[in-house]
Design a protein around this motif. Structure first.
Motif, short mmCIF file in Angstrom:
data_model
loop_
_atom_site.label_atom_id
_atom_site.label_comp_id
_atom_site.label_asym_id
_atom_site.label_seq_id
_atom_site.Cartn_x
_atom_site.Cartn_y
_atom_site.Cartn_z
N MET A 1 17.82 -13.85 -7.02
CA MET A 1 16.75 -13.04 -6.65
C MET A 1 16.01 -13.34 -6.05
O MET A 1 14.79 -14.31 -6.65
CB MET A 1 16.24 -11.87 -7.57
CG MET A 1 15.94 -10.53 -6.99
SD MET A 1 14.52 -9.32 -8.05
CE MET A 1 16.37 -8.68 -8.70
N ASN A 2 15.00 -12.91 -4.50
CA ASN A 2 14.33 -13.90 -3.68
C ASN A 2 12.65 -12.84 -3.90
O ASN A 2 12.15 -12.29 -3.86
CB ASN A 2 14.31 -13.09 -2.24
CG ASN A 2 13.40 -14.04 -1.77
OD1 ASN A 2 12.65 -14.98 -2.26
ND2 ASN A 2 13.15 -14.04 0.04
N ILE A 3 11.75 -13.14 -5.47
CA ILE A 3 11.50 -12.84 -6.05
C ILE A 3 10.08 -12.78 -4.86
O ILE A 3 8.67 -11.64 -4.94
CB ILE A 3 10.56 -13.49 -7.28
CG1 ILE A 3 11.98 -13.33 -8.07
CG2 ILE A 3 9.09 -13.13 -7.71
CD1 ILE A 3 11.52 -13.97 -9.17
N GLN A 4 10.15 -13.95 -4.14
CA GLN A 4 8.78 -14.38 -3.13
C GLN A 4 8.67 -12.96 -2.39
O GLN A 4 7.60 -12.59 -1.53
CB GLN A 4 9.16 -15.61 -2.46
CG GLN A 4 8.75 -16.53 -3.23
CD GLN A 4 7.67 -16.79 -4.21
OE1 GLN A 4 6.15 -16.22 -3.42
NE2 GLN A 4 7.47 -16.71 -5.26
N ALA A 5 10.32 -12.58 -1.84
CA ALA A 5 10.40 -11.20 -0.91
C ALA A 5 9.56 -10.24 -1.94
O ALA A 5 9.48 -9.12 -0.78
CB ALA A 5 11.03 -10.54 -0.59
N LEU A 6 9.64 -9.59 -2.66
CA LEU A 6 8.84 -8.62 -3.18
C LEU A 6 7.05 -8.70 -3.05
O LEU A 6 6.70 -9.05 -2.92
CB LEU A 6 8.98 -8.74 -4.84
CG LEU A 6 10.79 -8.32 -5.01
CD1 LEU A 6 10.74 -9.34 -6.78
CD2 LEU A 6 11.22 -7.01 -5.18
N PRO A 7 7.17 -7.30 -2.62
CA PRO A 7 5.56 -6.51 -2.90
C PRO A 7 4.80 -6.49 -3.58
O PRO A 7 4.71 -6.21 -5.15
CB PRO A 7 6.23 -5.03 -1.78
CG PRO A 7 6.95 -5.09 -2.38
CD PRO A 7 7.38 -5.92 -2.93
N ARG A 8 3.65 -7.68 -3.60
CA ARG A 8 2.64 -7.83 -5.01
C ARG A 8 1.19 -7.02 -4.90
O ARG A 8 1.65 -6.68 -3.32
CB ARG A 8 1.38 -8.81 -4.77
CG ARG A 8 2.38 -9.91 -5.29
CD ARG A 8 3.65 -10.69 -4.85
NE ARG A 8 3.94 -11.52 -5.40
CZ ARG A 8 4.80 -12.82 -5.74
NH1 ARG A 8 5.91 -11.81 -5.13
NH2 ARG A 8 5.13 -13.64 -6.54
N VAL A 9 0.22 -6.11 -5.87
CA VAL A 9 -0.29 -5.16 -5.67
C VAL A 9 -1.69 -5.72 -4.53
O VAL A 9 -2.18 -4.29 -4.04
CB VAL A 9 -0.93 -4.76 -7.08
CG1 VAL A 9 -2.23 -4.17 -7.36
CG2 VAL A 9 0.43 -4.60 -7.69
N ASP A 10 -1.76 -6.84 -4.94
CA ASP A 10 -3.29 -7.45 -3.87
C ASP A 10 -3.21 -7.49 -2.77
O ASP A 10 -3.33 -7.27 -1.72
CB ASP A 10 -3.62 -8.73 -4.24
CG ASP A 10 -2.39 -9.69 -4.00
OD1 ASP A 10 -1.49 -9.09 -3.76
OD2 ASP A 10 -2.30 -10.76 -4.76
N SER A 11 -1.53 -6.88 -2.19
CA SER A 11 -1.41 -6.65 -1.01
C SER A 11 -1.11 -5.27 0.11
O SER A 11 -1.42 -5.02 1.06
CB SER A 11 0.42 -7.37 -0.43
OG SER A 11 1.44 -6.36 -1.16
N LEU A 12 -1.67 -4.04 -1.28
CA LEU A 12 -1.49 -3.20 -0.58
C LEU A 12 -3.43 -2.81 -0.28
O LEU A 12 -4.36 -3.26 -0.66
CB LEU A 12 -0.94 -2.62 -1.96
CG LEU A 12 0.06 -2.25 -3.07
CD1 LEU A 12 -0.61 -1.13 -4.13
CD2 LEU A 12 0.63 -1.81 -1.48
N LYS A 13 -2.75 -1.84 1.00
CA LYS A 13 -4.55 -1.71 1.63
C LYS A 13 -5.15 -0.40 1.13
O LYS A 13 -5.19 0.81 1.35
CB LYS A 13 -3.87 -1.79 3.66
CG LYS A 13 -3.82 -2.82 3.93
CD LYS A 13 -3.65 -2.34 5.34
CE LYS A 13 -3.48 -3.86 5.90
NZ LYS A 13 -2.67 -4.60 5.73
N ILE A 14 -5.51 -0.79 -0.05
CA ILE A 14 -6.06 0.23 -1.50
C ILE A 14 -7.46 0.55 -1.01
O ILE A 14 -8.26 -0.31 -1.22
CB ILE A 14 -5.70 0.58 -2.77
CG1 ILE A 14 -4.23 0.80 -2.80
CG2 ILE A 14 -6.10 1.58 -3.48
CD1 ILE A 14 -4.05 0.47 -4.17
#
Length: 438
Positions: A1-14
């Motif tokens: 599985m390409n874990i690096q492709a998974l979105p992180r919380v810090d990438s969200l523009k909350i």
């Protein structure tokens, strides 16, 4: 599985005031204390704190959803509410976590409107809603048309529940590794309903994915210790048996009876899972041909079935540890010779080796007094140079209650139990994560 492709919380523009629906690990051990249920092991909840703290710092209004135990057919069970988890999380965060006792979406929406930026609220046990799980009750008298009608109704109800949940958040976060392989509504169906830039994987789940990938890629010396009473670990055992690999297979607990019988040892027939006996024989043959080392209990700590309850009341003083289990008796732990053998293997494991442990060597007894095998293993693990990977909620809780291994750099406690083992065999089994990639 390409874990690096998974979105992180810090990438969200909350931005402050945005709503976030967070599927989190809430399934923790609890015991009744008078009229209340109390969390007895908060290790899983502690691993939810970093994700929640990040959401609080962003000013998100967070709705937490998760499950506790396995309620029957979506029915309310006072011993399986998420309220104790809400109380403990509030203590860990130093911040109130509002609790919602019922799946009334109007009430939930009204409370969400009143929640301030950085606020937290906890939904009821997701499994208290019949639409969380894809199960229907089919009787022998039903016609095919009735079954199809029931299935259609269930699908519509699940879609409605997912839509209602989706309406609670502008963003969705999944941080529940133990539930990642369960095809439940809130685990699998929510991620595809959010735009790709409004969904992410929480920090605990991401960290465990990275650790699991490291285990999958590891080809060095491995000690696999499997116990407990579930024979669903057989695919895991098969997965790690490779020709030429340095592998030590250690069996204990109830499942060892079936493997001991398959190995030709004298085991009372009522202790052997006859449906899995051939599979156990096949695995032993596979292990032998691959050059793996097999370790089965050489002796046991036994008690007559009539005296089994006395273990819970500290009435037994002298353990009986024969090499053969007499009929009418229960082996509730491994004997002193077996304990010494396992302890020696663990202590002598080289620094480059890895140990995977899932399942207790005997009964998990609340007073801890007669858990000789678990105590000996914990003592050995405290002195090993190998990396120790502990899976399973019961096993993790057992080790934490009997030892001070937590905090040691070479010891990893996974929140993912059966799901983590399933991932090692097949990463595609984590359907909740696949939903983020598809």
């Amino acid at each position: 599985m390409n874990i690096q492709a998974l979105p992180r919380v810090d990438s969200l523009k909350i931005v402050p005031g945005d709503t976030v629906l967070a599927r989190m690990t809430l399934d923790v051990p609890m015991l009744r204390d008078g009229e209340r249920m109390l969390v007895t092991d908060d290790s899983r909840l502690r691993k939810m704190v970093p994700t929640l703290e990040e959401l609080i710092s962003k000013g998100a209004r967070t709705v937490i959803i998760g499950h506790v135990g396995r309620p029957i057919h979506g029915k309310y069970d006072p011993e399986k509410t998420t309220e104790p988890a809400a109380i403990r999380l509030a203590q860990l965060l130093g911040k109130q976590v509002a609790y919602l006792p019922d799946w009334d979406f109007k009430t939930i929406a009204d409370m969400l409107k009143q929640l301030p930026p950085g606020g937290l609220m906890m939904c009821p046990n997701a499994r208290f809603n019949p639409s969380e799980q894809d199960e229907i009750v089919i009787t022998a008298t039903m016609s095919i048309e009735e079954v199809i009608k029931l299935q259609t109704k269930k699908r519509q109800e699940r879609e409605a529940f997912a839509n209602s949940l989706c309406g609670l958040g502008k963003y969705f976060i999944f941080d529940d590794a133990p539930a990642a392989w369960r095809p439940t509504n809130s685990s699998v169906n929510l991620a595809p309903m959010f735009p790709s830039d409004r969904r992410a994987i929480g920090s605990c789940c991401l960290h465990e994915l990275e650790l699991l990938e490291q285990l999958r890629a590891f080809t060095g010396p491995l000690i696999l210790m499997v116990g407990g009473d579930k024979l669903d670990k057989l695919p895991l055992i098969r997965h790690f048996i490779k020709p030429g690999r340095q592998l030590i297979l250690i069996f204990f607990g109830k499942m060892s009876f079936t493997f001991s019988a398959a190995n030709g040892n004298d085991i009372p027939v009522d202790l052997v899972d006859q449906t899995m006996l051939q599979e156990a024989e096949d695995i032993l043959t596979l292990a032998h041909n691959a050059g793996a080392t097999l370790v089965l209990p050489s002796d046991y700590v036994i008690v007559s079935k009539g005296d089994l309850l006395r273990l819970m009341s500290d009435d037994l003083t002298t353990p009986n540890e024969p090499k053969v289990i007499p009929y009418g008796h229960v082996a509730y732990d491994i004997g002193h010779e077996a304990r010494a053998a396992v302890g020696k293997i663990i202590k002598e494991a080289p620094a480059g080796a890895k140990i995977i442990w899932d399942g207790a060597p005997g009964l998990i007894i609340s007073n801890g007094r007669y858990m000789f095998g678990a105590l000996r293993i914990c003592e050995a693990l405290a002195g090993t140079k190998a990396q120790v990977n502990i899976f399973g909620g019961d096993t993790v809780g057992l080790v934490r209650s009997l030892s001070s291994l937590e905090g040691k750099e070479n010891v990893i406690f996974f929140t993912a139990g059966g799901s983590g083992l399933a991932y090692l065999v097949n990463p595609q089994s984590w359907s909740a994560i696949q939903a983020f990639l598809n």
